[in-house]
Every structure is written in C-alpha cells, then in structure tokens.
Write an enzyme that holds these catalytic residues in place. Sequence first.
Site, short mmCIF file in Angstrom:
data_model
loop_
_atom_site.label_atom_id
_atom_site.label_comp_id
_atom_site.label_asym_id
_atom_site.label_seq_id
_atom_site.Cartn_x
_atom_site.Cartn_y
_atom_site.Cartn_z
N GLU A 1 0.84 -1.20 0.00
CA GLU A 1 0.00 0.00 0.00
C GLU A 1 0.87 1.25 0.00
O GLU A 1 0.61 2.20 -0.72
CB GLU A 1 -0.91 -0.02 1.23
CG GLU A 1 -1.79 1.20 1.37
CD GLU A 1 -2.57 1.21 2.67
OE1 GLU A 1 -3.37 2.13 2.85
OE2 GLU A 1 -2.36 0.31 3.51
N HIS A 2 1.91 1.26 0.84
CA HIS A 2 2.85 2.38 0.92
C HIS A 2 4.26 1.87 0.61
O HIS A 2 4.68 0.85 1.15
CB HIS A 2 2.88 2.98 2.33
CG HIS A 2 1.54 3.36 2.89
ND1 HIS A 2 0.84 2.54 3.73
CD2 HIS A 2 0.80 4.46 2.73
CE1 HIS A 2 -0.30 3.12 4.06
NE2 HIS A 2 -0.35 4.29 3.47
#
Length: 274
Positions: free
Chosen positions: A233-234
């Site tokens: 996600e990051h």
Amino acid sequence: RRIRRFHEVTVPVDWMDDAEGYGQTISPVGRVGAYVPGGTALYPSTVLMTAIPAKVAGVDEVIVCTPSPGGSSPAPAVLVAAGIAGVDRVFQIGGAQAIAAMAYGTETVPAVDMICGPGNIFVTLAKRRLFGQVGIDGLYGPTETVIVADETANPTLCAADLLAQAEHDPLARPVLITTSEELAHAVGREAEVRLERLDRASIARASMEDQGCIAVVVDVDEALELANRFAPEHLSLMVREPLDYVSKVRNAGAVFVGEFSHEVLGDYVAGPSH
C-alpha cells in the site's frame, strides 16, 4: 483545502471527438455512503478523505455511517470533520450491518449508489459480498508499508515510519528492505526504544513481531524487485537520489520519495485520499 485542491485536479473531464464521432461524459452518482471506523481508534481524517472527493465530484448527497465508542454518540472529532467536509447526514451504526444498511436501505438509512471507506475484516467482507448490488470503492486490508533504504538512510526516521503503520492494527505489515546490515540493526534498536512510548504499544508490538520483517539485500535494484512482488500500500524510498528509482516502482499504492516524505503525511496531510 489540500484534499480539495488535489481532487479538483484529478477529476476526469468530458470530451468529444467530432471527427471520430465519439466521446465521453462523466456524471457523478447521486448518493455516496462513507464508512468511518470508530472501534479501537478514531479516524476523523477518513471523513475528509471520503466526503471531500465526493463533493468535488459533484455527488448530490453524502452520508456517513460510523460506530460510537462505548455506545455513546459519535466521536466529536468525527462530527466536526463531517461538518467541515459537507456531509449531509451521519448515522450511528457500524460493522457489516452498516454496509448492508447503505447497500439495501432501511426505514432510517437511505440506499446509496456507492460505498467508500475502510473498516475491519467484517466490513471488508461485507463490501465484497455486496459488490454488484452497490458500487464499491475497493477492498482494504490491514495497512502495509515497505521501506527501501540504503546506508544513507536515517534509522530513527525509518523506525518511526514503521511504527506509525504498526500501531494501526496487529495485522499491519511493517517491512524494511535495506542494502545495509548496519542500518538493519540500528532500525531494530530504534524501533524497540520507541515502541514503549506509544499509546498503542501492544498493538504495534504484535504487528512488528508477527507481521514485520527486516530484509538485507545486495542492492537497491534487488530491494525494488522484492517490493514490486510485495506490492505494498505504501512504498518509501529512503535511498541516495531517490527520484532515480521512482520509474522502477511498478506495484505500489503510494510512493514516498526521500526520507522526509513520511507515510503519515500522505495519509493525513498531503492531499491524496488515504
């Protein structure tokens, strides 16, 4: 203001090619329902991150469903955020039942065209079951962060970024991939020291111990190969000349370039919706 400005730029626009005889018209949906978690932690930011983009898109009505801590009224911070974002109605309801209420409608809760927002595993599974009955923005699991770092990275900042994600959920995945064994040990020490200072230390420790990982690799290219397989996600690039490596990132939700581009800024401050 930052959220609004960012989304004003990203709104797709109508276009028509008279010569070819085709075009595209973009129309906002009539009503959006935003789910805002409120169990173990409060996320007034999620109100802003769902309602403001909907309002920018021109959605007629935005409703929010949020559980209430201890059965009381919704958290004041959530209600204030709803006022700032222009939410039309707030319903004190959470969990899978909130998703069902927004999808089908009840005597109290109006049916919506699209449901947005994160939640726990029950909320996520409810959204998956109802896809097709109602529009769904996405299925969001526990947060995950991969930091790619070389010997130039600051171990304190690396540890802080990992812990900021670990404190979300015991199933959150904080991962460091580094070319420096020295940095790997330093980040481990910093994380242990800072862990005890967190209000949600037990949650962060469970995440770090059960889901976390520090991997030492040969070079940054190998680190990015692993990161692309993980598809986090990051993804944070804490390396020398980080802009040189952005083009090698293929699979990531959001990319944070340089050691002062922290994930928390992207989640809460920069403008893009978390």
